[in-house]
Design a protein around this motif. Structure first.
Motif, short mmCIF file in Angstrom:
data_model
loop_
_atom_site.label_atom_id
_atom_site.label_comp_id
_atom_site.label_asym_id
_atom_site.label_seq_id
_atom_site.Cartn_x
_atom_site.Cartn_y
_atom_site.Cartn_z
N ASN A 172 26.30 12.87 -6.75
CA ASN A 172 26.66 12.91 -5.33
C ASN A 172 25.49 12.57 -4.42
O ASN A 172 25.66 11.87 -3.42
CB ASN A 172 27.21 14.30 -4.98
CG ASN A 172 28.54 14.58 -5.65
OD1 ASN A 172 29.53 13.95 -5.34
ND2 ASN A 172 28.55 15.53 -6.57
N SER A 198 34.81 7.58 4.49
CA SER A 198 35.62 8.60 3.82
C SER A 198 34.98 9.02 2.50
O SER A 198 34.98 10.20 2.15
CB SER A 198 37.04 8.08 3.60
OG SER A 198 37.04 6.96 2.72
N ALA A 201 32.11 11.20 3.26
CA ALA A 201 32.62 12.54 3.57
C ALA A 201 32.92 13.32 2.29
O ALA A 201 32.60 14.51 2.19
CB ALA A 201 33.88 12.44 4.43
N GLN A 202 33.52 12.65 1.29
CA GLN A 202 33.81 13.33 0.02
C GLN A 202 32.52 13.78 -0.66
O GLN A 202 32.46 14.88 -1.22
CB GLN A 202 34.58 12.39 -0.90
CG GLN A 202 35.00 13.04 -2.23
CD GLN A 202 35.99 14.17 -2.05
OE1 GLN A 202 37.13 13.95 -1.68
NE2 GLN A 202 35.55 15.39 -2.29
N TYR A 204 29.76 14.56 0.84
CA TYR A 204 29.26 15.72 1.60
C TYR A 204 30.07 16.99 1.26
O TYR A 204 29.51 18.09 1.16
CB TYR A 204 29.35 15.44 3.10
CG TYR A 204 28.22 14.59 3.64
CD1 TYR A 204 26.89 14.89 3.33
CD2 TYR A 204 28.47 13.50 4.48
CE1 TYR A 204 25.85 14.11 3.84
CE2 TYR A 204 27.43 12.72 4.99
CZ TYR A 204 26.12 13.03 4.65
OH TYR A 204 25.10 12.27 5.14
N ILE A 205 31.38 16.82 1.08
CA ILE A 205 32.21 17.98 0.69
C ILE A 205 31.77 18.49 -0.68
O ILE A 205 31.66 19.70 -0.89
CB ILE A 205 33.71 17.58 0.67
CG1 ILE A 205 34.21 17.31 2.08
CG2 ILE A 205 34.54 18.69 0.02
CD1 ILE A 205 35.61 16.73 2.13
N SER A 212 28.61 17.61 8.13
CA SER A 212 28.45 16.17 7.99
C SER A 212 29.75 15.51 7.54
O SER A 212 30.08 14.39 7.97
CB SER A 212 27.34 15.86 6.98
OG SER A 212 26.10 16.42 7.40
N ALA A 213 30.49 16.18 6.70
CA ALA A 213 31.76 15.63 6.22
C ALA A 213 32.75 15.48 7.37
O ALA A 213 33.46 14.47 7.45
CB ALA A 213 32.34 16.54 5.15
N GLN A 216 31.97 12.28 9.40
CA GLN A 216 32.35 11.05 8.72
C GLN A 216 33.87 10.88 8.68
O GLN A 216 34.38 9.76 8.77
CB GLN A 216 31.77 11.04 7.30
CG GLN A 216 30.26 11.06 7.25
CD GLN A 216 29.63 9.89 7.98
OE1 GLN A 216 30.14 8.77 7.95
NE2 GLN A 216 28.51 10.15 8.66
N TYR A 233 43.06 12.14 6.34
CA TYR A 233 41.71 12.42 6.83
C TYR A 233 41.73 13.49 7.91
O TYR A 233 40.87 14.39 7.93
CB TYR A 233 41.07 11.14 7.37
CG TYR A 233 40.87 10.04 6.35
CD1 TYR A 233 40.84 10.32 4.99
CD2 TYR A 233 40.71 8.71 6.73
CE1 TYR A 233 40.66 9.32 4.04
CE2 TYR A 233 40.53 7.70 5.79
CZ TYR A 233 40.52 8.01 4.45
OH TYR A 233 40.33 7.01 3.53
N GLN A 237 40.02 17.18 7.70
CA GLN A 237 39.10 17.56 8.76
C GLN A 237 39.47 18.93 9.32
O GLN A 237 38.59 19.79 9.52
CB GLN A 237 39.16 16.50 9.87
CG GLN A 237 38.07 16.63 10.93
CD GLN A 237 38.20 15.55 11.99
OE1 GLN A 237 39.32 15.14 12.33
NE2 GLN A 237 37.08 15.08 12.52
#
Length: 858
Positions: A172, A198, A201-202, A204-205, A212-213, A216, A233, A237
């Protein structure tokens, strides 16, 4: 002549075309021929196969809305696939097409690829491998594009797919680094920007960088051209806002999902509504408006596929609003939808279980906990939590069942003869009416069958096996239009299920006759299977089955009283239900219990009065114990509480520890005797099964197999629901059968190479045993080449053995004295016999030394 010219011309043109389309020549015709063939033939079919595979993945994937959704809908399978294997033939076909395009149409001339479709082929190859979950080969394909085709118009897509693959390989941090660099270096637009942000974002998740996710995902939602992605999305969120505790921001994001309405899959909109209700503030928000919206969602026909979730959320709303009855109704409605969401089912069952648990309906709570576990992953953390709760209910359900059954029997026993007869006459009268109805329905069903009419079990069908339905009066009737058949069906239902109310969970046994509180119906129904046709309609048959012998009635009463005592302890110690515990102990004392249960019940009542702050009752109970039982341990505790420490020498735990030490010292007779005393003294207390198990073990060591078997059976039956009782049950099923044989093992058949030299002593020769063992130890130290040791084993109440261990050969063991020096031979002159370790075990278990010695003439 013309025909020959045409043939030659055709062959010539074909030859020119073939030569000009060579993959080795960088010609205009060759480049375009292979590019067009690659794009519109091989890659076209490959992309169709890839799309079909993706659709099948999406159809098989089930989103877990109880957790943050993943950006990409793809289920990672746990099983390992061998090379060449594939779970999805579509992805295999897509990969084959990509490979075919590369092998047959690649034009690598002087180290440069001149077919402009090769980057598409490698991209298809990587995607097919990715979706087939072969991530390392997929990574190779994407990296090849970046290395070989840096000017490709698909380069940004390849970079995004490479980082998707890195995330699947748990890289990651690397994916975040590369995607951030891509967004910084390239001015991505529209779908490329949506895909990159996207995926960032994944990542960051995955690394728990929720803030941060969210940022994005906002960019991705605005950039994507696909509304289904935009809805997903926005939903994720909102979930992340909830995770951070930002309720208002989450609701705004859910509203954006709802605004998409039909542009995005309906499941997102419905779940967004329901997630907003989870954020409902019962103190400040409008309850009337909320329930009105929930009702609207429930009544909308388009929402039928989602009623399981809607009913559950309405139940949650009513539970939060302290409307428990309505909550139970809606949880059960959710269960009746037969939802495919196992977690939703588990939540429904678990919530109902806790509601019944809080209402002290432990038997019903236990049933709901059982259903909860069925819908949870085996051995997962939630499963283990529920199982632990369910295990704690095992005892209370067991003893409540005993108390209820025996109370019913004792109620009938003490009922006046006239009332008893009247009750059973009423029962028989109802039974006759039901039997007559059943007879009429059976005759009607038979007539219908003979005349071709439809019955529930005989539905005429057409040639295509579809039931023929029609209106009343037609020759072939749908069976619900036939009142006779309907009545027959009702009668069959009553025969199988009995009279059941129209309510939730009607199939449960607790909903049948036994749960109605009618002792006569409950007891008599159980006897119907044993009764003949004449006996079924004779009240005296049922009355004759009521116990009349004093001994039998006393046994039932004792069992009921013991159940009351155990329930009182369980409610007090495990569940802290002091009022329930108090009522059980009071009912017990009012039921003329055995003497052994009176004192501990009074003491427990005293402790409960203290906890509940009922000081007057506590004072009365204390004085009663001190006055009536002045010599008891409880009286000592009450009179001198400051002298009682956690390590009270007279406490059951301390006495057990001391007794266990005696067991370790092989004082088995003393252990058996004291265990019996302590079992009587502390009867009803949690330590009693431990004393029983210790006594069983000591009995086996001293008296042999039969005594051990009897003691273990008693423990398994009497204390079935305790830890020790379950251990005894395991010993019964697994161990006793293995050690039951009294056959000795011959030297040839023996799997052991260990032998023992055994010296026999009378048990009363304690000093002689001690002296001999000390001498033997000194002698064994002087023996060379062997590492020998000694021990003392009790054989039975009259005989004790002193053994020598460490001999590997029978002949050496039989000539043991030849290992000694002349000086030591004079010290060890006592007779001995030799036995293998396997046979020694048989002798000790079955106490059959004499048969062994006679067999070997020793």
């Amino acid at each position: 002549m013309k025909t020959a010219f045409k043939t030659i011309l055709t062959l010539l043109l074909t030859t020119i075309l073939v030569v000009s389309c060579s993959r080795k020549k960088d010609k205009f015709v060759s480049r375009n021929f292979h590019a067009v063939t690659t794009e519109f033939n091989t890659l076209y079919n490959g992309n169709i196969a890839l799309e079909q595979g993706q659709n099948s993945l999406n159809m098989a994937y089930f989103d877990n809305y109880w957790d943050v959704l993943p950006i990409e809908r793809m289920q990672i399978r746990e099983e390992v696939m061998l090379p060449g294997q594939s779970k999805n033939e579509d992805f295999t076909r897509a990969e084959e097409k990509a490979v075919k395009a590369i092998q047959k149409h690649s034009m690598n001339i002087n180290g440069k690829e001149v077919n402009p479709q090769m980057d598409e082929a490698y991209l298809l190859l990587g995607k097919a491998r990715y979706f087939d979950q072969r991530f390392v080969p997929a990574l190779e394909a994407f990296n090849y594009i970046l290395y070989k085709y840096p000017a490709s118009d698909k380069i940004n897509q390849a970079k995004v797919w490479r980082e998707k693959t890195n995330m699947r390989l748990d890289n990651n941090e690397l994916a975040i680094k590369n995607l951030k660099r891509l967004l910084k270096q390239e001015a991505l637009e529209k779908q490329d920007l949506a895909d990159a942000t996207s995926m960032l974002a994944q990542a960051y998740i995955n690394t728990k960088s929720v803030d941060s996710a969210i940022t994005q995902l906002e960019i991705a939602a605005q950039a994507t051209r696909k509304n289904d992605e935009r809805g997903r999305y926005r939903f994720i969120q909102a979930q992340l806002y909830n995770q951070l505790g930002y309720r208002d921001s989450a609701n705004i994001a859910f509203d954006k999902v709802i605004e998409l309405n039909r542009k995005t899959p309906r499941i997102y909109m419905i779940t967004a509504y329901l997630e907003k209700f989870k954020n409902f503030d019962f103190e400040n928000d409008d309850k009337f408006e909320a329930i009105e919206l929930l009702t609207k969602l429930e009544e909308d026909r388009e929402n039928r596929p989602f009623l399981d979730k809607i009913f559950h959320q309405i139940g949650e709303f009513h539970l939060g609003n302290a409307s428990d009855t309505l909550a139970v109704d809606y949880y059960n409605k959710s269960l009746r939808t037969n939802s495919q969401d196992k977690l939703l089912q588990a939540r429904n069952y678990e919530t109902l279980a806790y509601m019944y648990f809080d209402n002290s309906e432990y038997a019903r709570a236990g049933a709901y906990f059982d259903s909860t576990m069925i819908n949870l992953t085996l051995n997962s953390k939630p499963y283990r939590i529920v199982k632990r709760k369910r295990d704690n209910l095992e005892d209370v359900i067991y003893y409540e069942a005993i108390a209820k059954t025996n109370d019913s029997i004792l109620h009938l026993v003490h009922l006046p003869e006239a009332e008893r007869l009247a009750m059973f006459e009423t029962f028989v009268s109802d039974l006759k009416v039901k039997a007559e109805e059943e007879q009429l329905q059976a005759e009607a069903a038979e007539r219908n069958a003979n005349t071709g009419l439809v019955t529930a079990n005989n539905i005429p069908t057409s040639g295509n096996n579809i039931p023929q339905r029609g209106l009343p009066g037609q020759a072939a009737q749908f069976y619900f239009y036939n009142p006779t058949t309907v009545a027959y069906g009702k009668n069959e239902f009553v025969k199988i299920w009995g009279n059941r109310k129209l309510e939730d969970n009607w199939r449960w046994s607790s909903k049948g006759a036994s749960a109605t509180g009618n002792d006569v119906s409950s007891s008599a129904t159980d006897l119907l299977a044993l009764a003949s046709d004449e006996e079924k309609f004779d009240p005296q048959f049922y009355i004759s089955k009521i116990p009349t012998e004093t001994k039998e009635i006393d046994s039932i009463s004792k069992e009921r009283n013991y159940a009351y005592y155990q329930l009182g302890l369980i409610y007090k110690e495990k569940f802290k239900e002091y009022e329930l515990s108090k009522s059980k102990f009071q009912d017990l004392l009012d039921s003329n219990p055995e003497e052994r249960l009176i004192l501990p019940s009074k003491y427990n009542l005293y402790k409960i009065y203290e906890i509940l702050g009922q000081n007057d009752e506590a004072s009365i109970a204390k004085n009663d114990i001190i006055k009536s039982y002045p010599e008891s341990r409880y009286a000592t505790i009450l009179e001198n509480p400051e002298l009682v420490s956690d390590k009270d020498e007279n406490s059951p735990a301390s006495l057990y520890e001391a007794l266990y030490l005696q067991h370790e010292n092989q004082e088995y007779a003393e252990v058996i005797s004291k265990s019996e005393t302590y079992i009587k003294r502390f009867d009803g207390e949690p330590m009693v099964p431990k004393f029983e198990l210790l006594k069983a073990t000591a009995s086996g060591r001293l008296l042999g197999f039969e005594a051990y078997k009897k003691a273990i059976n008693h423990l398994a039956v009497t204390y079935a629901n305790t830890k020790e009782g379950k251990q005894a049950q395991k010993i019964e099923t697994e161990l006793l059968s293995r050690i039951s044989s009294t056959d000795f093992v011959t030297a040839i058949d023996s799997i052991t190479t260990n032998y023992k030299v055994v010296f026999q002593f009378n048990k009363n020769e304690k000093e002689a045993i001690t002296t001999f063992k000390k001498t033997l130890d000194d002698v064994l130290k002087e023996i060379k080449y062997y590492r020998l040791s000694s021990s003392v084993d009790v054989y039975n109440a009259e005989k004790t053995f002193v053994l020598v261990h460490g001999l590997k050969n029978e002949a050496v063991a039989k000539t043991f004295t030849q290992l000694l020096t002349d000086k030591n031979k004079k010290k060890i002159q006592k007779p001995f016999f030799v036995i293998s370790s396997a046979n020694y075990q048989v002798v000790q278990i079955h106490k059959n030394l004499d048969p062994y010695l006679n067999r070997n003439n020793q």
